[in-house]
Design a protein around this motif. Structure first.
Motif, PDB file in Angstrom:
ATOM      1  N   GLU A  86     -12.169  -7.762  14.022  1.00  0.00           N
ATOM      2  CA  GLU A  86     -12.365  -6.106  13.699  1.00  0.00           C
ATOM      3  C   GLU A  86     -11.827  -5.897  12.579  1.00  0.00           C
ATOM      4  O   GLU A  86     -10.713  -6.541  11.736  1.00  0.00           O
ATOM      5  CB  GLU A  86     -11.723  -5.489  14.814  1.00  0.00           C
ATOM      6  CG  GLU A  86     -12.692  -5.538  16.071  1.00  0.00           C
ATOM      7  CD  GLU A  86     -11.769  -4.657  17.216  1.00  0.00           C
ATOM      8  OE1 GLU A  86     -10.879  -4.204  17.000  1.00  0.00           O
ATOM      9  OE2 GLU A  86     -12.565  -4.736  18.421  1.00  0.00           O
ATOM     10  N   PRO A  87     -12.242  -4.739  11.904  1.00  0.00           N
ATOM     11  CA  PRO A  87     -11.664  -4.368  10.686  1.00  0.00           C
ATOM     12  C   PRO A  87     -10.182  -3.888  10.793  1.00  0.00           C
ATOM     13  O   PRO A  87      -9.753  -3.346  11.860  1.00  0.00           O
ATOM     14  CB  PRO A  87     -12.547  -3.099  10.148  1.00  0.00           C
ATOM     15  CG  PRO A  87     -13.209  -2.645  11.417  1.00  0.00           C
ATOM     16  CD  PRO A  87     -13.275  -3.698  12.130  1.00  0.00           C
ATOM     17  N   VAL A  88      -9.485  -4.317   9.753  1.00  0.00           N
ATOM     18  CA  VAL A  88      -7.683  -3.807   9.679  1.00  0.00           C
ATOM     19  C   VAL A  88      -7.312  -2.991   8.479  1.00  0.00           C
ATOM     20  O   VAL A  88      -8.253  -3.203   7.491  1.00  0.00           O
ATOM     21  CB  VAL A  88      -6.978  -4.861  10.238  1.00  0.00           C
ATOM     22  CG1 VAL A  88      -7.098  -5.451  11.509  1.00  0.00           C
ATOM     23  CG2 VAL A  88      -6.977  -6.123   8.820  1.00  0.00           C
ATOM     24  N   THR A  89      -6.604  -2.309   8.485  1.00  0.00           N
ATOM     25  CA  THR A  89      -5.876  -1.938   7.181  1.00  0.00           C
ATOM     26  C   THR A  89      -4.359  -2.917   7.232  1.00  0.00           C
ATOM     27  O   THR A  89      -3.839  -2.930   7.889  1.00  0.00           O
ATOM     28  CB  THR A  89      -5.350  -0.388   7.279  1.00  0.00           C
ATOM     29  OG1 THR A  89      -6.421   0.465   7.662  1.00  0.00           O
ATOM     30  CG2 THR A  89      -4.633   0.028   6.194  1.00  0.00           C
ATOM     31  N   ILE A  90      -4.542  -3.601   5.868  1.00  0.00           N
ATOM     32  CA  ILE A  90      -3.380  -4.256   5.538  1.00  0.00           C
ATOM     33  C   ILE A  90      -2.472  -3.446   4.662  1.00  0.00           C
ATOM     34  O   ILE A  90      -2.679  -2.686   3.495  1.00  0.00           O
ATOM     35  CB  ILE A  90      -4.031  -5.325   4.675  1.00  0.00           C
ATOM     36  CG1 ILE A  90      -4.979  -6.224   5.479  1.00  0.00           C
ATOM     37  CG2 ILE A  90      -2.948  -6.425   4.120  1.00  0.00           C
ATOM     38  CD1 ILE A  90      -5.714  -7.325   4.846  1.00  0.00           C
ATOM     39  N   LYS A  91      -1.230  -3.362   5.146  1.00  0.00           N
ATOM     40  CA  LYS A  91      -0.006  -2.642   4.205  1.00  0.00           C
ATOM     41  C   LYS A  91       0.565  -3.602   3.574  1.00  0.00           C
ATOM     42  O   LYS A  91       1.426  -4.232   4.364  1.00  0.00           O
ATOM     43  CB  LYS A  91       0.790  -1.528   5.168  1.00  0.00           C
ATOM     44  CG  LYS A  91      -0.196  -0.547   5.688  1.00  0.00           C
ATOM     45  CD  LYS A  91       0.585   0.599   6.785  1.00  0.00           C
ATOM     46  CE  LYS A  91       1.987   0.225   7.038  1.00  0.00           C
ATOM     47  NZ  LYS A  91       2.507   1.348   7.780  1.00  0.00           N
ATOM     48  N   LEU A  92       1.304  -3.520   2.421  1.00  0.00           N
ATOM     49  CA  LEU A  92       2.204  -4.134   1.632  1.00  0.00           C
ATOM     50  C   LEU A  92       3.328  -2.825   1.363  1.00  0.00           C
ATOM     51  O   LEU A  92       2.834  -2.089   0.460  1.00  0.00           O
ATOM     52  CB  LEU A  92       1.971  -4.827   0.475  1.00  0.00           C
ATOM     53  CG  LEU A  92       3.161  -5.446  -0.168  1.00  0.00           C
ATOM     54  CD1 LEU A  92       3.641  -6.663   0.410  1.00  0.00           C
ATOM     55  CD2 LEU A  92       2.299  -5.893  -1.660  1.00  0.00           C
ATOM     56  N   ALA A 101      -4.870  -1.975   1.694  1.00  0.00           N
ATOM     57  CA  ALA A 101      -6.153  -2.911   1.520  1.00  0.00           C
ATOM     58  C   ALA A 101      -6.998  -2.883   2.750  1.00  0.00           C
ATOM     59  O   ALA A 101      -6.277  -2.760   3.869  1.00  0.00           O
ATOM     60  CB  ALA A 101      -5.956  -4.010   1.061  1.00  0.00           C
ATOM     61  N   SER A 102      -8.337  -2.961   2.742  1.00  0.00           N
ATOM     62  CA  SER A 102      -8.946  -2.959   4.035  1.00  0.00           C
ATOM     63  C   SER A 102      -9.280  -4.658   4.171  1.00  0.00           C
ATOM     64  O   SER A 102      -9.322  -5.085   3.151  1.00  0.00           O
ATOM     65  CB  SER A 102     -10.268  -2.277   3.986  1.00  0.00           C
ATOM     66  OG  SER A 102     -11.058  -2.684   2.847  1.00  0.00           O
ATOM     67  N   VAL A 136      -2.005  -4.009   9.951  1.00  0.00           N
ATOM     68  CA  VAL A 136      -1.001  -5.235   9.754  1.00  0.00           C
ATOM     69  C   VAL A 136      -0.335  -5.120   8.513  1.00  0.00           C
ATOM     70  O   VAL A 136      -0.709  -4.728   7.542  1.00  0.00           O
ATOM     71  CB  VAL A 136      -1.931  -6.324   9.577  1.00  0.00           C
ATOM     72  CG1 VAL A 136      -1.156  -7.668   9.437  1.00  0.00           C
ATOM     73  CG2 VAL A 136      -2.994  -6.660  11.055  1.00  0.00           C
ATOM     74  N   ARG A 137       1.100  -5.230   8.662  1.00  0.00           N
ATOM     75  CA  ARG A 137       1.934  -5.291   7.833  1.00  0.00           C
ATOM     76  C   ARG A 137       2.274  -6.776   6.884  1.00  0.00           C
ATOM     77  O   ARG A 137       2.525  -7.725   7.800  1.00  0.00           O
ATOM     78  CB  ARG A 137       3.285  -4.702   8.181  1.00  0.00           C
ATOM     79  CG  ARG A 137       4.596  -4.443   7.036  1.00  0.00           C
ATOM     80  CD  ARG A 137       5.546  -3.782   7.666  1.00  0.00           C
ATOM     81  NE  ARG A 137       6.457  -4.755   8.379  1.00  0.00           N
ATOM     82  CZ  ARG A 137       6.650  -4.499   9.580  1.00  0.00           C
ATOM     83  NH1 ARG A 137       6.648  -3.412  10.274  1.00  0.00           N
ATOM     84  NH2 ARG A 137       7.309  -5.584  10.269  1.00  0.00           N
TER      85      ARG A 137
END
Length: 141
Positions: A86-92, A101-102, A136-137
Motif C-alpha cells: 500500500e502507498p505510504v508517506t515517508i517522513k524524515l 516523500a511518497s 513511516v518515519r
C-alpha cells in the motif's frame, strides 16, 4: 486473562466458567470491538488461554473466526497501520526540518513497528518506524 477466569481455573474443573466468545463471524483483518462478544459457559479446560473482552477489543483478527469462537492471543494482533504493497508517506524529521516523500510499503506493521519502504521518486529502499496510519518515519542516514 480476566481475574474471574484465573480464579475459576484455580477452582478446578467441577463447573463451567463464563468466557467471552464471538457473537458473529469475523473475517481476517477485521478489528474486534467489545460489541462483537457475548458471554457463554464453557468448561475450564476449553476456557484456558481465552482473552477477556477488554484484551481482545481493538485488536485485529489474524484469521477468519467463526461465531462462538473463544478468542486467544494467536487469533489477534496489533492493528496494522501500514500494509504491504500500500502507498505510504515517508517522513524524515531533523530538528525543525521536515521532508516528506511518497512511497510504497514492502512490509506491514502496527504503531512503533519497523517496516521497509521504497520511495516512488528514487526507488530507494529505506527502513523506518510506523508513525501512524500510512505514515513511516525514517532516520537521517
Amino acid at each position: 486473562m480476566s481475574l474471574f477466569l484465573a480464579l475459576a481455573l484455580l477452582a478446578g474443573p467441577a463447573e463451567d466458567v463464563q468466557v467471552a466468545v464471538l457473537g458473529h463471524a469475523v473475517s481476517k483483518g477485521d478489528r474486534l470491538e467489545a460489541g462483537d462478544f457475548t458471554m457463554e459457559g464453557r468448561t475450564v479446560a476449553a476456557a484456558r488461554g481465552a482473552l477477556g473482552i477488554e484484551d481482545a477489543a481493538g485488536m485485529e483478527a489474524t484469521r477468519n473466526l467463526a461465531p462462538g469462537t473463544i478468542v486467544r492471543r494467536t487469533d489477534v494482533m496489533t492493528p496494522q497501520l501500514v500494509r504491504r504493497g500500500e502507498p505510504v508517506t515517508i517522513k524524515l524529521a531533523s530538528g525543525t526540518l521536515l521532508i516528506t516523500a511518497s512511497g510504497r510499503a514492502l512490509t506491514g506493521g502496527g504503531k512503533g513497528d519497523m517496516v521497509r519502504v521504497v520511495t516512488n521518486s528514487t526507488s530507494r529502499t529505506l527502513d523506518g518506524m510506523v508513525d501512524g496510519s500510512g505514515v513511516v518515519r525514517v532516520s537521517a542516514p
